[in-house]
Design a protein around this motif. Structure first.
Motif, PDB file in Angstrom:
ATOM      1  N   ARG A   1       0.934  -1.061  -0.016  1.00 28.33           N
ATOM      2  CA  ARG A   1      -0.105   0.026   0.065  1.00 28.33           C
ATOM      3  C   ARG A   1       0.803   1.307   0.004  1.00 28.33           C
TER       4      ARG A   1
ATOM      5  N   ALA B   1       3.840   4.793  10.138  1.00 26.85           N
ATOM      6  CA  ALA B   1       3.427   4.394   8.694  1.00 26.85           C
ATOM      7  C   ALA B   1       2.972   2.779   8.627  1.00 26.85           C
TER       8      ALA B   1
ATOM      9  N   CYS C   1       1.578   4.518   2.214  1.00 21.42           N
ATOM     10  CA  CYS C   1       1.373   4.942   3.402  1.00 21.42           C
ATOM     11  C   CYS C   1       1.028   6.575   3.285  1.00 21.42           C
ATOM     12  N   ASP C   2       0.195   7.132   4.026  1.00 26.12           N
ATOM     13  CA  ASP C   2       0.084   8.603   4.043  1.00 26.12           C
ATOM     14  C   ASP C   2       1.120   9.202   4.951  1.00 26.12           C
ATOM     15  N   THR C   3       1.839   8.497   5.931  1.00 27.27           N
ATOM     16  CA  THR C   3       3.160   8.956   6.640  1.00 27.27           C
ATOM     17  C   THR C   3       4.062   9.244   5.571  1.00 27.27           C
ATOM     18  N   ARG C   4       4.496  10.420   5.419  1.00 25.87           N
ATOM     19  CA  ARG C   4       5.468  10.923   4.590  1.00 25.87           C
ATOM     20  C   ARG C   4       6.815  10.963   5.622  1.00 25.87           C
TER      21      ARG C   4
ATOM     22  N   GLU D   1      -0.733   2.274  10.048  1.00 28.20           N
ATOM     23  CA  GLU D   1      -1.674   2.920   9.247  1.00 28.20           C
ATOM     24  C   GLU D   1      -2.730   1.335   8.759  1.00 28.20           C
TER      25      GLU D   1
END
Lengths: 277, 277
Positions: free
Chosen positions: B126, B152, B128-131, B155
């Protein structure tokens, strides 16, 4: 006298090596000043801990139990510093947290002594080469990932400087290694934002809540043109800056005002000026 | 069977709460695969640990003693995973390291089992939204400040995805939460740079040293147009990616080549394809 320490409210200085606080810095901490058995800034510490735990997806900390434990470990110390560490707890190897979270609380309390001359005359700062990285997701929290501050603090071991200021990657001055920054210019009190890096200190929060403060980026030039510069810390209080980057200052009336405010809320500083009474 | 653990080469799973590894994430770690009593990628682990210790200003780690301890704790395990944690040691409160550094070495070893289907068919990823934040000073190292990876990985807890890819603040895809990323396009093998964020994995280093690889930024579009995508990890080896962001792939010849290479250096994968023999 050394620290008294407990892990999950049982007095010991031993922690499981499988704790995610050690493994990944998966947790938070608070460093607080305890005067007698009062922690004047406690509501702000508890608030930051709760908010940050929510941001990190950690369970809600039992802040009442933490405060009681700080008082118990502090015993009859007149002036003490406590550190509360709150981690994601024990887990198997790997970044994935265990399905059922069981956080760890480590609390240590020891005596505090503050050097009077730092308050009377102010302190001297250096500019650290270590820059703060850019990470909005973690900014503001007092989490356990503190290598930037460690590297910045390791740049000097010369008693000439009591703190170091840190810039972000764009060159704005954000904070000191272990304190927030305020500057006064033409009657305006300014502190840098901490939404991309840096820690939102509870002493800073106290000033934001009770004074008129503009939150805006602070450039090197703005700092050097400031009428007053001071640092804030939950443990050390309000510290006038007397020297930085070739400039010198005398502690000014705004700094003295906030020092007096600190005394007023129960955090005596080892020096009180005439105009702060 | 659980982990066997030692602290400073004495078997125990207890650590001093004043360790700077817990307090500030002031340290490094390595996660390695032990096959019998051999650690095929050991020279690369030891090299990264030494280089990173120098970058962080930590004492030089005794990597020979560490390897011996990994073997001792591994006992007669056929296939094991070991974690070596190397911290700045015990110190007083505050970011300043003690004048005389006395690092802590925590080593844990436990059994490893790799799921065959992940190698046979590949894994699904996937985004991740976490950068990943931007911090050149810490980039590349496997230090203990890993909140980005923890966030991350937290999530998802859905078995549909075996890993998550992480982008930097500019939107380039840098790595997975616990693995590096390679893509093949028109015969060229590419991996993203890790000089502003991310970890320079030892499995990545093995491929960089023995194959022809271009280090360049990887955009989402490049990834979706790739002929093959695979992840690399010192523990999990070479993992074909079979699905990401709506695209699917079959494990391709370059991935199979590197899986065969892995077997060749003594890191058997639980699946061997016809064309990798």
């Amino acid at each position: 006298m050394s620290m008294r320490t407990s892990v999950d409210f049982i007095e010991t200085d031993r922690l499981d090596t499988a704790d995610r606080g050690l493994g990944y810095g998966d947790g938070l901490f608070e460093t607080l000043r305890v005067v007698g058995d009062v922690v004047p800034l406690w509501p702000r510490h508890a608030e930051r801990l709760r908010m940050s735990a929510a941001r990190l997806g950690l369970p809600e900390p039992d802040t009442d139990a933490m405060l009681a434990e700080v008082r118990r470990l502090g015993g009859d110390l007149d002036d003490a510093v406590a550190r509360i560490t709150f981690t994601a707890g024990i887990g198997p190897r790997g970044y994935a947290r265990p399905g059922v979270a069981s956080p760890t609380t480590v609390i240590g309390v020891g005596p505090l002594s503050l050097a009077a001359d730092a308050y009377r005359e102010g302190i001297a700062l250096r500019l650290c080469d270590t820059r703060l990285g850019d990470q909005p997701l973690l900014a503001g929290m007092k989490h356990l990932n503190r290598l930037e501050q460690v590297l910045a603090r390791s740049e000097w071991d010369d008693a000439r400087w009591q703190e170091g200021l840190m810039a972000d990657l764009q060159g704005h001055i954000v904070c000191a290694t272990a304190a927030n920054l305020f500057a006064v210019r033409e009657g305006r009190l300014v502190t840098p934002p901490v939404d991309r890096c840096g820690v939102a200190g509870v002493a800073r929060a106290e000033i934001l809540a009770t004074g008129e403060v503009a939150i805006e980026p602070v450039s090197m030039q703005m700092l050097l043109e400031a009428d007053e510069v001071f640092l804030t810390s939950a443990v050390r209080g309000i510290l006038a800056v007397r020297a930085f980057a070739g400039r010198t200052w005398q502690p000014g009336p705004v700094t003295r005002h906030w020092q007096a405010h600190w005394c007023g809320i129960g955090l005596p500083l080892p020096f009180r000026s005439k105009d702060s009474d």
